[in-house]
Motif scaffolding. Sequence first.
Motif, short mmCIF file in Angstrom:
data_model
loop_
_atom_site.label_atom_id
_atom_site.label_comp_id
_atom_site.label_asym_id
_atom_site.label_seq_id
_atom_site.Cartn_x
_atom_site.Cartn_y
_atom_site.Cartn_z
N HIS A 69 0.85 -1.19 0.00
CA HIS A 69 0.00 0.00 0.00
C HIS A 69 0.88 1.24 0.00
N GLU A 70 0.94 1.90 -1.15
CA GLU A 70 1.80 3.08 -1.28
C GLU A 70 1.08 4.29 -0.69
N CYS A 71 1.63 4.81 0.40
CA CYS A 71 1.05 5.98 1.08
C CYS A 71 2.03 7.13 0.98
N TYR A 72 1.66 8.15 0.22
CA TYR A 72 2.56 9.25 -0.11
C TYR A 72 2.39 10.43 0.84
N ASP A 73 1.44 10.30 1.75
CA ASP A 73 1.18 11.38 2.70
C ASP A 73 0.31 10.81 3.82
N VAL A 74 0.18 11.58 4.89
CA VAL A 74 -0.55 11.07 6.06
C VAL A 74 -2.02 10.78 5.72
N GLY A 75 -2.62 11.62 4.88
CA GLY A 75 -4.02 11.40 4.50
C GLY A 75 -4.24 10.05 3.85
N HIS A 76 -3.22 9.54 3.16
CA HIS A 76 -3.37 8.24 2.51
C HIS A 76 -3.51 7.11 3.53
N LEU A 77 -2.94 7.32 4.72
CA LEU A 77 -3.11 6.31 5.78
C LEU A 77 -4.58 6.26 6.21
N TYR A 78 -5.21 7.42 6.25
CA TYR A 78 -6.64 7.47 6.59
C TYR A 78 -7.49 6.86 5.48
N ASN A 79 -7.08 7.08 4.23
CA ASN A 79 -7.79 6.42 3.12
C ASN A 79 -7.71 4.89 3.29
N LEU A 80 -6.51 4.44 3.64
CA LEU A 80 -6.30 3.00 3.81
C LEU A 80 -7.13 2.46 4.97
N LYS A 81 -7.17 3.20 6.06
CA LYS A 81 -7.97 2.78 7.22
C LYS A 81 -9.45 2.62 6.81
N PHE A 82 -9.94 3.60 6.05
CA PHE A 82 -11.33 3.52 5.59
C PHE A 82 -11.53 2.24 4.76
N CYS A 83 -10.59 1.97 3.87
CA CYS A 83 -10.72 0.79 2.99
C CYS A 83 -10.63 -0.52 3.79
N VAL A 84 -9.77 -0.55 4.80
CA VAL A 84 -9.68 -1.74 5.66
C VAL A 84 -11.01 -1.93 6.39
N ASP A 85 -11.56 -0.83 6.90
CA ASP A 85 -12.81 -0.92 7.68
C ASP A 85 -13.98 -1.41 6.84
N ILE A 86 -13.97 -1.12 5.54
CA ILE A 86 -15.08 -1.62 4.72
C ILE A 86 -14.74 -2.99 4.10
N GLY A 87 -13.62 -3.56 4.55
CA GLY A 87 -13.33 -4.95 4.20
C GLY A 87 -12.59 -5.18 2.89
N LEU A 88 -11.98 -4.11 2.35
CA LEU A 88 -11.28 -4.30 1.06
C LEU A 88 -9.94 -5.02 1.21
N PHE A 89 -9.30 -4.83 2.37
CA PHE A 89 -7.96 -5.39 2.55
C PHE A 89 -7.89 -6.13 3.88
N LYS A 90 -7.10 -7.23 3.89
CA LYS A 90 -7.03 -7.98 5.14
C LYS A 90 -5.63 -7.95 5.77
#
Length: 312
Positions: free
Chosen positions: A172-193
């Motif tokens: 998961h390429e995170c180029y800024d802190v906001g991308h970590l929050y994007n990733l958290k959202f995606c994990v929470d909706i079950g896209l990534f394990k």
Amino acid sequence: MAKKNKTIITCAITGAIHTPTMSDALPYSADDIATQAIEAAEAGASILHLHARDNQTGAPSVDIDDFSAFLPRVKQATDAVINVSTGGSLTLSIQERIKPAATFSAEMCSMNMGSMNFSFHPLAKRYGDDDWKFDWEKDYVANSDGNIFRNTFKDIKEAAETLAPHNIKFEHECYDVGHLYNLKFCVDIGLFKAPIFIQFVMGILGGIGADVENLVFMKKTADKLFGDDYRWSILAAGSAQIPMATTASQMGGNVRVGLEDSLFIKRGELAKSNAQQVEKIRRVVEELGSEVATPDEAREILDLKGGDRVNF
Ligand code: KMH
Ligand code: ZN
């Protein structure tokens, strides 16, 4: 039993930022990509992050034939984990970008976690009009100030759902802190394990700068969002590559080097090859008392499906 605290070295062999004029060491033919990838694995890289390029001109490519020309060779010669880029080129759609990872059902692939400016146009100023080796290079570099690297939530969902049947682990390429929050959202909706594997990408023009304070902030934010359910690595662009990787390795992180991210072996000196950068970071990591993970240890740490379950 692999230890979580071993350091995984990823080597990103060629990418889509640098162009052939910038360094004779940058591989772009299938032969050179295969040779440098194999040498990087022999030097200690347990993950090889791979883009394809046009065999003749070196232009970034997502053509399946361009990948086919080196992937089987790399697989046969090494047991390294092969990570296929879904970054492709910035003008392509997400469907075009994920096709190689889906076609080859790679063990890993990149997953870019947000839309952003993504530019390397300042590099164009270093070369005169007659310096460029190939026609496409000057405009490609100079016009990157107009680039938007598009990775909307819809794109990420489409990529995740298309690739899910292949059981591919994402970098998961995170180029800024906001991308970590994007990733958290995606994990929470079950896209990534879990365990998710985060690449802190630092020093790209359009993303967070490559310095220690920012690294600590990224790490603290990831700790807050993901607790123990993540592993991480750092990629710092340009001559910050090895210094930032050194710091990250001391903080318990994994490291990515390679000519995709930096053409240098130290400030002002071009690297001779990808393997030279791997040798250097390996030396540093070991001198500082850590152990480098083998490919099978990387597979265990990241919970990968195995090198025998790919389609090439
Ligand atoms: N070139 C790196 C800064 C990808 O391949 O998907 C980011 C990258 C993206 O490796
Ligand atoms: Zn890449």
